[in-house]
Design a protein around this motif. Structure first.
Motif, PDB file in Angstrom:
ATOM      1  N   VAL A   1     -35.614 -41.675  17.538  1.00 16.82           N
ATOM      2  CA  VAL A   1     -36.870 -42.069  16.889  1.00 16.82           C
ATOM      3  C   VAL A   1     -36.750 -43.323  16.015  1.00 16.82           C
ATOM      4  CG1 VAL A   1     -36.610 -40.577  14.859  1.00 16.82           C
ATOM      5  CG2 VAL A   1     -38.900 -41.050  15.755  1.00 16.82           C
ATOM      6  N   ASP A   2     -35.523 -43.668  15.594  1.00 15.96           N
ATOM      7  CA  ASP A   2     -35.358 -44.956  14.893  1.00 15.96           C
ATOM      8  C   ASP A   2     -34.338 -45.847  15.621  1.00 15.96           C
ATOM      9  OD1 ASP A   2     -33.201 -43.396  14.169  1.00 15.96           O
ATOM     10  OD2 ASP A   2     -33.318 -43.844  12.013  1.00 15.96           O
ATOM     11  N   VAL A   3     -34.527 -45.945  16.949  1.00 11.99           N
ATOM     12  CA  VAL A   3     -33.619 -46.765  17.769  1.00 11.99           C
ATOM     13  C   VAL A   3     -33.733 -48.252  17.416  1.00 11.99           C
ATOM     14  CG1 VAL A   3     -35.203 -47.161  19.701  1.00 11.99           C
ATOM     15  CG2 VAL A   3     -32.736 -47.013  20.139  1.00 11.99           C
ATOM     16  N   CYS A   4     -34.760 -48.617  16.656  1.00 11.98           N
ATOM     17  CA  CYS A   4     -34.902 -50.014  16.198  1.00 11.98           C
ATOM     18  C   CYS A   4     -33.717 -50.455  15.332  1.00 11.98           C
ATOM     19  CB  CYS A   4     -36.224 -50.213  15.451  1.00 11.98           C
ATOM     20  SG  CYS A   4     -36.500 -49.009  14.140  1.00 11.98           S
ATOM     21  N   LYS A   5     -32.907 -49.503  14.849  1.00  9.59           N
ATOM     22  CA  LYS A   5     -31.728 -49.875  14.048  1.00  9.59           C
ATOM     23  C   LYS A   5     -30.484 -50.071  14.913  1.00  9.59           C
ATOM     24  CE  LYS A   5     -30.272 -45.107  13.125  1.00  9.59           C
ATOM     25  NZ  LYS A   5     -30.411 -43.959  12.207  1.00  9.59           N
ATOM     26  N   LYS A   6     -30.627 -49.890  16.236  1.00  7.94           N
ATOM     27  CA  LYS A   6     -29.482 -49.833  17.148  1.00  7.94           C
ATOM     28  C   LYS A   6     -28.492 -50.979  16.948  1.00  7.94           C
ATOM     29  CE  LYS A   6     -28.467 -50.023  22.134  1.00  7.94           C
ATOM     30  NZ  LYS A   6     -29.034 -49.891  23.492  1.00  7.94           N
ATOM     31  N   PHE A   7     -29.002 -52.223  16.850  1.00  2.00           N
ATOM     32  CA  PHE A   7     -28.115 -53.384  16.767  1.00  2.00           C
ATOM     33  C   PHE A   7     -27.785 -53.772  15.334  1.00  2.00           C
ATOM     34  CE2 PHE A   7     -30.468 -53.957  20.812  1.00  2.00           C
ATOM     35  CZ  PHE A   7     -29.400 -53.753  21.660  1.00  2.00           C
ATOM     36  N   GLY A   8     -28.244 -52.972  14.383  1.00  3.85           N
ATOM     37  CA  GLY A   8     -27.923 -53.242  12.990  1.00  3.85           C
ATOM     38  C   GLY A   8     -28.938 -54.109  12.270  1.00  3.85           C
ATOM     39  N   TYR A   9     -30.046 -54.462  12.943  1.00  3.09           N
ATOM     40  CA  TYR A   9     -31.109 -55.208  12.248  1.00  3.09           C
ATOM     41  C   TYR A   9     -31.934 -54.209  11.451  1.00  3.09           C
ATOM     42  CZ  TYR A   9     -30.092 -59.110  15.388  1.00  3.09           C
ATOM     43  OH  TYR A   9     -29.478 -60.134  16.064  1.00  3.09           O
ATOM     44  N   ARG A  10     -31.848 -54.319  10.119  1.00  2.00           N
ATOM     45  CA  ARG A  10     -32.559 -53.360   9.267  1.00  2.00           C
ATOM     46  C   ARG A  10     -33.299 -54.118   8.173  1.00  2.00           C
ATOM     47  NH1 ARG A  10     -29.916 -47.990   9.009  1.00  2.00           N
ATOM     48  NH2 ARG A  10     -28.115 -47.932  10.396  1.00  2.00           N
ATOM     49  N   PRO A  11     -34.448 -53.611   7.751  1.00  2.00           N
ATOM     50  CA  PRO A  11     -35.145 -54.212   6.597  1.00  2.00           C
ATOM     51  C   PRO A  11     -34.283 -54.051   5.339  1.00  2.00           C
ATOM     52  CG  PRO A  11     -36.499 -52.535   7.668  1.00  2.00           C
ATOM     53  CD  PRO A  11     -35.141 -52.429   8.265  1.00  2.00           C
ATOM     54  N   ASP A  12     -34.579 -54.822   4.305  1.00  2.00           N
ATOM     55  CA  ASP A  12     -33.800 -54.734   3.063  1.00  2.00           C
ATOM     56  C   ASP A  12     -33.933 -53.356   2.429  1.00  2.00           C
ATOM     57  OD1 ASP A  12     -33.022 -57.327   3.427  1.00  2.00           O
ATOM     58  OD2 ASP A  12     -34.665 -58.161   2.212  1.00  2.00           O
ATOM     59  N   VAL A  13     -35.126 -52.794   2.519  1.00  2.00           N
ATOM     60  CA  VAL A  13     -35.380 -51.474   1.938  1.00  2.00           C
ATOM     61  C   VAL A  13     -35.811 -50.541   3.072  1.00  2.00           C
ATOM     62  CG1 VAL A  13     -36.803 -50.168   0.302  1.00  2.00           C
ATOM     63  CG2 VAL A  13     -36.112 -52.534  -0.224  1.00  2.00           C
ATOM     64  N   GLU A  14     -35.255 -49.344   3.099  1.00  2.00           N
ATOM     65  CA  GLU A  14     -35.605 -48.405   4.176  1.00  2.00           C
ATOM     66  C   GLU A  14     -37.118 -48.113   4.109  1.00  2.00           C
ATOM     67  OE1 GLU A  14     -33.114 -44.915   4.290  1.00  2.00           O
ATOM     68  OE2 GLU A  14     -33.552 -44.607   6.410  1.00  2.00           O
TER      69      GLU A  14
ATOM     70  N   LYS B   1     -23.276 -46.959  18.855  1.00  4.46           N
ATOM     71  CA  LYS B   1     -23.882 -48.288  18.827  1.00  4.46           C
ATOM     72  C   LYS B   1     -23.594 -48.949  17.478  1.00  4.46           C
ATOM     73  CE  LYS B   1     -25.756 -47.258  22.783  1.00  4.46           C
ATOM     74  NZ  LYS B   1     -25.167 -47.786  24.017  1.00  4.46           N
ATOM     75  N   PRO B   2     -23.912 -50.252  17.351  1.00  2.00           N
ATOM     76  CA  PRO B   2     -23.650 -50.916  16.062  1.00  2.00           C
ATOM     77  C   PRO B   2     -24.322 -50.222  14.872  1.00  2.00           C
ATOM     78  CG  PRO B   2     -24.117 -52.541  17.748  1.00  2.00           C
ATOM     79  CD  PRO B   2     -24.364 -51.200  18.384  1.00  2.00           C
ATOM     80  N   ALA B   3     -25.382 -49.487  15.089  1.00  2.00           N
ATOM     81  CA  ALA B   3     -26.047 -48.773  13.982  1.00  2.00           C
ATOM     82  C   ALA B   3     -25.080 -47.820  13.292  1.00  2.00           C
ATOM     83  CB  ALA B   3     -27.252 -47.995  14.504  1.00  2.00           C
ATOM     84  N   SER B   4     -24.142 -47.248  14.042  1.00  2.00           N
ATOM     85  CA  SER B   4     -23.133 -46.311  13.505  1.00  2.00           C
ATOM     86  C   SER B   4     -23.776 -45.202  12.691  1.00  2.00           C
ATOM     87  CB  SER B   4     -22.110 -47.055  12.628  1.00  2.00           C
ATOM     88  OG  SER B   4     -21.414 -47.984  13.388  1.00  2.00           O
TER      89      SER B   4
END
Ligand SMILES: [Zn+2]
Ligand SMILES: [Zn+2]
Length: 305
Positions: free
Chosen positions: A186-199, A227-230
């Motif tokens: 459900v939060d696969v958008c974090k897969k490559f490690g691109y994350r907003p500054d604040v969750e 994946k890079p999200a770890s």
């Protein structure tokens, strides 16, 4: 315990894992998944092949990449879709039903790709099939394959905040419809490690409240650990929010070959417990039932194929 997200073929671009010819399920192949899972304390497997890979679904899904004006993303999506269009839904369904007949502890599921434009037609198309459960995934935002490394540059072009917002708007739309039983990664958008500054808890809240209202479950998946999200999908904060809202869970590996069946199952259970869960869902004929979140000592007999 159970693993309710497994694929019986790797993707077309995965040359690292030996697999049967496309669309074939030779004797012993499903058994190999069961045997690996059993060694990891998992005694029931729910297979969930990708709908978009099945030739029967192509006319229903249509050329979805044409809805996007970004031609680079559309070219990648068209190429990936056509390259991966190698399986038959009817053959897959029959292979899992045959495995059931052989006494294997398996369930028939499907990973349904969400496109708002065609989801209702997809639901009608799937209606005659004897699925035990359906999981729903957002893999594409328009023509952008959000979990494909070749177009991960779109996170920077679009901006990470915008990318996450676009992604979660679609997930919330899917969750609110109640047409699938479980939300996948459900939060696969974090897969490559691109994350907003604040969750972005406000984006999570959209999904959580939609899932709670439609009584759609969410999977706790070990795929993010590979994946890079770890990190397990969903994140600890996200999963706690699901629990507080009464959204129930399945456990998942998203394996694409037998060696990953029930991968990191202990970590998945620990993530679920840390969020406050003590039960997990299973399904039979689209009907959910709950079992305790603990290892069982059931021995699974695997007959020779
Ligand atoms: Zn997926
Ligand atoms: Zn999957």
């Amino acid at each position: 315990m159970s693993d309710y997200h497994l694929h019986l073929h790797p993707h077309a671009d995965d040359t690292h894992h030996p697999a049967p010819p496309w669309g074939k399920y030779p004797p012993g192949w499903i058994e190999a998944y069961v045997e690996t899972a059993v060694t990891r304390g998992v005694e029931e497997l729910g297979f969930t092949e990708h709908l978009y890979r099945c030739v029967e679904a192509a006319p229903v899904l249509g050329a979805f990449w044409e809805w996007d004006w970004r031609t680079d993303l559309a070219d990648q999506a068209r190429h990936m879709f056509q390259e991966d269009l190698l399986l038959s839904l009817d053959s897959y369904v029959q292979a899992v039903l045959d495995a059931k007949d052989r006494g294997l502890p398996v369930k028939l599921g499907l990973e349904v790709d969400f496109f708002p434009q065609t989801i209702e037609a997809v639901v009608d198309f799937l209606e005659p099939y004897p699925f035990d459960f359906l999981i729903g995934s957002v893999h594409w935002i328009g023509a952008w394959s959000i979990d494909a490394s070749s177009v991960a540059y779109e996170f920077e072009r679009r901006g990470v905040d915008q990318a996450w917002e676009d992604y979660f708007n679609l997930v919330a739309d899917l969750a609110g419809r109640g047409v699938v039983d479980v939300l996948a990664h459900v939060d696969v958008c974090k897969k490559f490690g691109y994350r907003p500054d604040v969750e972005p808890l406000h984006l999570y809240e959209m999904v959580v409240s939609a899932a709670a209202a439609s009584r759609t479950a969410v999977e706790v998946s070990s795929q993010g650990l590979r994946k890079p999200a770890s990190e397990v999908y969903p994140s600890p904060a996200f999963l706690r929010m699901f629990n507080e809202a009464g959204v129930r869970i399945t456990l998942a590996s998203d394996a694409h070959h037998p060696g990953d069946a029930a991968y990191a199952h202990e970590e998945v259970m620990e993530a679920a417990r840390a969020a406050g869960y003590d039960r997990q869902l299973r399904f039979a004929g689209r009907l959910p039932y709950e079992v305790p979140l603990q290892k069982t000592s059931t021995t699974v007999a695997i007959r020779d194929p």
